[in-house]
Scaffold this active site. Structure first.
Site, PDB file in Angstrom:
ATOM      1  N   HIS A   4       0.849  -1.190   0.000  1.00 63.51           N
ATOM      2  CA  HIS A   4       0.000   0.000   0.000  1.00 63.51           C
ATOM      3  C   HIS A   4       0.888   1.244   0.000  1.00 63.51           C
ATOM      4  O   HIS A   4       1.566   1.520   0.988  1.00 63.51           O
ATOM      5  CB  HIS A   4      -0.912  -0.004   1.228  1.00 63.51           C
ATOM      6  CG  HIS A   4      -1.919  -1.104   1.196  1.00 63.51           C
ATOM      7  ND1 HIS A   4      -2.311  -1.800   2.305  1.00 63.51           N
ATOM      8  CD2 HIS A   4      -2.601  -1.625   0.141  1.00 63.51           C
ATOM      9  CE1 HIS A   4      -3.208  -2.707   1.943  1.00 63.51           C
ATOM     10  NE2 HIS A   4      -3.397  -2.624   0.643  1.00 63.51           N
TER      11      HIS A   4
ATOM     12  N   HIS B 236       2.892  -3.308   7.019  1.00 68.02           N
ATOM     13  CA  HIS B 236       1.876  -2.312   6.643  1.00 68.02           C
ATOM     14  C   HIS B 236       1.900  -1.140   7.610  1.00 68.02           C
ATOM     15  O   HIS B 236       2.586  -1.163   8.622  1.00 68.02           O
ATOM     16  CB  HIS B 236       0.480  -2.938   6.684  1.00 68.02           C
ATOM     17  CG  HIS B 236       0.167  -3.822   5.524  1.00 68.02           C
ATOM     18  ND1 HIS B 236      -0.717  -3.484   4.549  1.00 68.02           N
ATOM     19  CD2 HIS B 236       0.647  -5.044   5.187  1.00 68.02           C
ATOM     20  CE1 HIS B 236      -0.786  -4.448   3.658  1.00 68.02           C
ATOM     21  NE2 HIS B 236       0.030  -5.413   4.028  1.00 68.02           N
TER      22      HIS B 236
ATOM     23  N   GLU C  83       1.402  -4.216  11.418  1.00 72.43           N
ATOM     24  CA  GLU C  83       0.846  -2.885  11.218  1.00 72.43           C
ATOM     25  C   GLU C  83       1.565  -1.892  12.121  1.00 72.43           C
ATOM     26  O   GLU C  83       1.606  -2.071  13.331  1.00 72.43           O
ATOM     27  CB  GLU C  83      -0.640  -2.876  11.594  1.00 72.43           C
ATOM     28  CG  GLU C  83      -1.496  -3.854  10.811  1.00 72.43           C
ATOM     29  CD  GLU C  83      -2.045  -3.256   9.526  1.00 72.43           C
ATOM     30  OE1 GLU C  83      -1.747  -2.072   9.259  1.00 72.43           O
ATOM     31  OE2 GLU C  83      -2.760  -3.974   8.807  1.00 72.43           O
TER      32      GLU C  83
HETATM   33 ZN   LIG Z   1      -1.844  -1.746   4.332  1.00 70.73          ZN
END
Ligand SMILES: [Zn+2]
Length: 1153
Positions: A846, A943, A1028
């Site tokens: 991302h 992420h 994350e």
């Molecule tokens: Zn992500």
């Protein structure tokens, strides 16, 4: 001394005696007993009125008192007896709170009362005392009986009460309890509709009126009843039709004017409550605007602002105004991305086909549908609306409940012959390390400039210079698809855009560092240009970042940029990327939320509508038009973002020091705006500038919880402070009045956009500053870092860089192999080398999650370091690392997608080789590893998380998923190795930013195509994770209360490696044979707690984990301000484990032998 006690006992027994007499009479009712019953109930009433003990006696368990009383009430036809009993009940239920009422309800008291009400209403005229008693009781019972609304309707009581109201408007004594009951009835939507049809609205408007100090209690109840009635759309329409909205506004103004000492804020709030419900429907919002509601509420609110106790009025007014603010489309020709990239093929039905097949003008359709109407129960036939049930709807329905989708997939989808080519990426397993070439392999790093056609001038941007219109324009003409003003739908197969500029740029603009000149004047200054008159010139010197940043080199960065291919063919480089960022040596605390900021900002937005002449609306930057305006009057800021990862589309000067900014959507898409990176120049120092990014999409953001934006000042950099720093005040994030149509949003409902607003005061004159959502990390930066890292290779380090594949945009996707060289070419050393388990890491799928790249940088630096731990780690594992899974997205300033317009982390189930090459190749490589018995021990995809604090992991567990569902699955047959918990547990002990309580191991349906879930199910990697990292900061551990910086992120990456080193100790078969004690260690490691509470909704991912604030964060204008379900408090970790002894942690080695 005993006398008083004796007396009490006597009276208590007396009441029981009377009750049993009453009971006997109930059993054999005879007319002649009427008098007796009347007397007995009279005596009981007397006792109860005088003795609290007696009351307790009557309702005590086992006394049967309540049943006897109710039975008498049901059987009697004698008015005096009925009144006696009602008085008894009123006495009983007045004291003792909810418990006694509960007993009353459980014994069927509600229905008996309602039947009594209906039957007595048939007498003409109805006995007033009786009605008063019944309603006084109903007021007490109603709120405690969950089925009260239904019972009242089924018994036909609604109209009885309403008629009493209608006929007793002047009789306050009876009117009040009747109104109170009516209010309870109306909280049921079906009742509200029925009452509305019977004229309840009109009756309420006969009661409420202009300011008066008399009977304010009555007025308050009438207003609350009206508000409840208006929750029904049908009633709201009726009210609008009858012109009640202007009436309500007038009443509100009257109270506002006359209630000068603010004694009746509750009444004023109730009037607003009615207006709020009326404006839930489109017709109501229109009536509000027509009645000049915006100006009325704006003016009254402004007058209320200085008095803190009037906050509820200001907040409700603001909510109403935001709701009624006419929805607008964004000021853009289309919300489709400015840039288009032709795809090798476009799958029918895919997002890109849908996007370009949209009818022309689709963006123009602004959806003003009534968001509340869809769920409204408006007819008698609808299922019952039960207030207590709505509270339980929060059960997460995203949890995977299909057990078969949680089990590993056994089939080998692809024949091995097809996978054999991936042997190339695993050459270390076949190398023999002969003595003569016993050295680390050479990497496949294309020498810079190998693609000579990519050579193009590189410009270091300053604020736009006078030269620029000529220099920059060719770029745009070449890149943009031909604009057709008619917005005819594009032919999909005819789109073909030249990606490369024709090298028209002035060769003089190719800068060497020594000649680079920072713009000195407002308009003037140029690269290597003549000195502008009036402007003081600063010779640009590169800040000495080299000593502080071992992996940074400005020259090398420019070299790397040359071979980076962007869709807009960027020729400029942002200063921060060029100079480099040195982590700030300063703590940057998470901001305290300042009370009232959001409200103030919203009022400023509303002022645009109230005082339109104050608004400049001057476009100062616009990618959509051929000649991006160049403002030369010095009155406006200058914007630019035509550089790698930049994505500003338009800037509009709204007020003298306020700008609306619009971000470009992801390429081949019409949404995903959140990431931003742009440059600002021509500022005045010491002035507060307000910036509003007006097309954000997420429904909430850490910007509401203390996160600041990042700013990089070139002046500061030159002065020796090359840092991205957290900056901005008055930051908040809220739903605004821009929206996109339901068609453009691809759903049933249109979507509102959100505004991120922040205010900045610049320190320097003639500065160039950059703003970003988070610390930028470009693809060119990655290439530079990799080249620097490869230079750190020693004789002990095996480091190899391959190109996994080429992306759609023509960039390479690096794949790294890092391990230790075998100690020698001896067989046992070679065999140790080849038996090392594989750890597979990836990041930055991302693009907007730049923090994941900084974590990855930390991991890579640690892996290449000379520390003994790093050497042990290399000797323990073979690392396969894809540091950037989505280079194109990063380069082009996307937030979420690749050039295919899709979220690559939703493509892992069936990636397409052409459209999702990096995912396809990464998955194939994993399939190859599995097919050759080298299934990775750990897979982790890095992420960033925009809505939570700390760093945490998502993993996969069948058992923990099953526990979260209420599905009655027998879990006895599920055997699951608990090894997936070890790594997060280790990290929580080692990494200060890591929080175990935020981890989740639940598999959600919406995540079934993500890397983590697919690698777990299809490749069979038990320790398959998403890690994350917060974009904001930490609320626990050493960094509690601080915003996160690059050094904390890099540290996280290093700690991840150290945790892997410790994990190694638990997974080595050799040690397993020798030390049983490891079992104990692992038990320590995996905390055993109670058997999980199956009903507790704990481990799955909560959308929000922020506590409520003093000032409500009503980022959603449509949300109910009393009870915002989005603001759930952070739930405590409730991870619990079953039998730890079933742990098969040590048997996990199978695939390596
Ligand atoms: Zn992500």
């Amino acid at each position: 001394m005993n006398k008083p006690k004796m007396a009490a006992e006597k009276s208590a027994s007396r009441v029981l005696m009377l009750l049993s007499q009453l009971e006997r009479l109930n059993e054999e009712p005879r007319v002649s007993d009427n008098e007796a019953i009347r007397q007995i109930t009279g005596k009981i009433l007397h006792l109860i009125q005088t003795q609290e003990k007696t009351r307790k006696e009557v309702v005590s368990k086992g006394s049967g008192g309540m049943e006897i009383i109710l039975s008498s009430l049901e059987n009697t036809h004698d008015l005096q007896t009925t009144l006696n009993i009602l008085a008894i009940l009123n006495e009983l239920l007045t004291v003792g709170g909810g418990r006694r009422t509960g007993v009353f309800v459980s014994k069927g008291g509600t229905a008996i009362l309602l039947q009594l009400l209906v039957s007595s209403s048939k007498d003409s005229p109805a006995n007033e005392e009786l009605m008063l008693h019944i309603h006084s009781l109903l007021v007490k019972v109603g709120p405690k009986d969950k089925k009260f609304g239904v019972k009242a309707r089924l018994n036909g009581a609604l109209n009885v009460t309403l008629n009493l109201v209608k006929h007793n408007l002047q009789n306050y004594k009876l009117l009040l309890p009747c109104l109170q009951v009516l209010r309870v009835y109306s909280s049921n939507l079906v009742n509200a509709v029925s009452l509305g049809k019977s004229g309840a609205l009109e009756s309420m408007f006969e009661i409420i009126g202009p300011f008066s100090k008399k009977s304010t209690t009555l007025l308050k109840v009438a207003l609350d009843t009206l508000a409840a009635l208006l929750k029904s759309g049908m009633n709201a329409r009726r009210a609008v039709d009858r012109g009640y909205l202007p009436t309500l506004l007038a009443i509100y103004q009257d109270w506002h004017r006359n209630d000068t000492r603010h004694r009746h804020v509750v009444i004023r709030k109730s009037i607003l409550g009615c207006i709020k419900n009326l404006t839930n429907i489109k017709l109501g919002r229109k009536a509000f605007i027509d009645a000049n509601g915006m100006r009325i509420l704006y003016n009254t609110s402004t007058e209320c602002l200085p008095v803190r106790t009037l906050d509820p009025l200001v907040n409700t007014s603001s909510l109403i105004m935001r709701k009624c603010f006419p929805k607008n489309r964004l000021p853009l020709p289309t919300i489709k991305s400015v840039f288009h990239h032709p795809l090798p093929h476009i799958p029918a039905g895919g997002p890109v086909a849908q996007l370009y097949n949209q009818p022309p003008g689709v963006d123009d359709v602004v959806d003003e549908s009534d968001e509340n109407e869809a769920t409204e129960v408006d007819t008698e036939n609808d299922t019952e609306y039960d207030e207590d049930e709505t509270g339980h709807k929060t059960q997460n329905d995203d949890i995977e409940t299909d057990i078969n989708k949680l089990r590993p997939i056994q089939m080998n989808i692809r024949p091995f012959d097809e996978l054999r080519v991936y042997e190339y990426f695993c050459r270390e397993f076949s190398e023999n390390f002969e003595d003569d070439d016993f050295e680390s392999p050479t990497s496949v790093i294309p020498p810079s400039g190998i693609n000579s056609e990519l050579h193009r001038p590189i410009i270091i941007p300053t604020t736009p210079t006078s030269l620029e219109p000529q220099n920059r324009r060719p770029l745009r003409e070449d890149v943009l698809p031909p604009k057709s003003d008619s917005e005819s739908p594009l032919e999909l197969d005819s789109i073909s855009i030249s990606k490369r500029p024709e090298g028209k740029s002035d060769p003089d603009l190719v800068c060497s560092l020594g000649r680079l000149v920072l713009d000195g004047g407002m308009n003037g200054g140029s690269v290597d240009g003549p000195q502008e008159e009036g402007g003081e010139q600063a010779v640009l010197e590169v800040p000495d970042t080299a000593a502080l940043l071992p992996l940074h080199d400005p020259d090398l960065y420019l070299e790397m940029v040359k071979s980076t291919r962007s869709v807009p063919a960027y020729t400029e480089v942002a200063y921060p990327d060029y100079f480099g960022h040195v982590a700030l040596n300063l703590r940057e605390p998470i901001l305290e939320r300042v009370y009232g900021v959001q409200r103030t900002k919203i009022f400023q937005d509303i002022e645009r509508l109230i005082h339109p002449s104050d608004i400049l609306d001057k476009v100062v930057y616009d990618l959509d038009i051929q000649s991006c305006p160049v403002i030369e009057n010095g009155e406006s800021l200058k914007f630019n973002s035509k550089f790698e990862s930049g994505n500003l589309r338009k800037a509009i000067q709204v007020r003298k020091f306020e700008y609306d900014l619009i971000l470009n959507s992801d390429i081949n898409s019409n949404h995903y705006h959140q990431w931003f990176y742009f440059e600002v120049g021509n500022m005045r120092p010491g002035v507060r500038y307000r910036f509003n990014i007006i097309n954000c999409e997420k429904s909430n953001s850490q910007f509401n919880y203390g996160m600041q934006v990042l700013m990089y000042s070139v002046q500061d950099a030159i002065n020796g402070n090359p840092h991205w720093v957290r900056t901005g005040s008055d930051i908040c994030y809220y739903k605004n009045h821009f929206s996109r149509s339901s068609i453009a949003a691809g759903g049933q409902k249109g979507k509102s956009y959100f505004t991120l607003t922040f205010t900045v005061t610049f320190q320097h004159k003639d500065d160039v500053c950059y703003f970003a959502y988070h610390y930028p990390y470009t693809y060119s930066m990655l290439k530079m870092h990799l080249q620097k890292l490869s230079a750190l290779r020693t004789a002990q380090i095996y480091y190899r860089q391959d190109d996994l594949c080429e992306t759609l945009g023509g960039n390479s996707c690096p794949l790294l192999t890092i391990t230790a060289m075998p100690e020698s070419s001896r067989d046992d050393h070679i065999s140790q080398f080849k038996s090392r388990p594989v750890v597979f890491l990836s990041a930055r799928v991302h693009p907007g999650e730049t923090n994941s790249s900084w974590v990855m940088k930390g991991s890579l630096e640690f892996l290449m370091s000379s520390s003994p731990q790093a050497q042990s780690l290399r000797e323990g594992y073979i690392f396969k690392i894809i540091p950037m899974l989505n280079p194109d997205g990063v380069i082009n300033g996307n937030h979420r997608c690749s050039l295919s317009g899709e979220d690559l982390n939703r493509q892992w189930q069936s990636p397409n080789a052409e459209l999702h090459p990096t995912i396809y190749q990464a998955k194939s490589l994993l399939q190859y590893l599995r097919a050759t018995g080298r299934t990775p021990l750990v897979f982790c995809d890095y992420h960033g998380h925009s809505r939570k604090k700390n760093v945490f992991m998502y993993g996969c567990s069948i058992k923990e998923t099953v526990w979260q569902t209420s599905v009655n699955t027998s879990t006895c047959d599920l055997h699951e190795d608990l090894g997936y918990r070890t790594l997060p547990k280790l990290l929580s002990q080692m990494a200060p930013a890591f929080s175990l309580s935020s981890c989740s191991f639940v598999v959600e349906r919406s995540k079934e195509a993500t890397a983590r879930v697919v690698v777990w199910r299809e490749i069979g990697v038990q320790r398959s994770y998403t890690m994350e990292s917060t974009l904001c900061g930490c609320d626990q551990g050493k960094y509690k209360g601080l915003q996160i910086g690059t050094s904390e992120l890099e540290e996280m990456g290093a700690q991840f490696c150290l945790a892997l080193l410790r994990l190694r100790r638990f997974t080595t078969p050799l040690e397993l044979h020798n030390h049983n004690s490891h079992l104990d260690m692992d038990n320590d490691l995996i905390e055993t707690r109670n058997i999980p509470n199956i009903t507790s909704p704990t481990t799955y991912v909560l959308e929000e984990d922020e506590p409520a604030f003093l000032e409500e964060v009503d980022y959603s204008a449509e949300s109910n301000d009393e009870n915002d379900p989005d603001l759930e408090p952070d739930l405590q970790d409730n991870h619990a484990l079953p039998d730890p002894h079933s742990d098969a942690e040590f048997r996990r080695q199978g695939s390596l032998n």
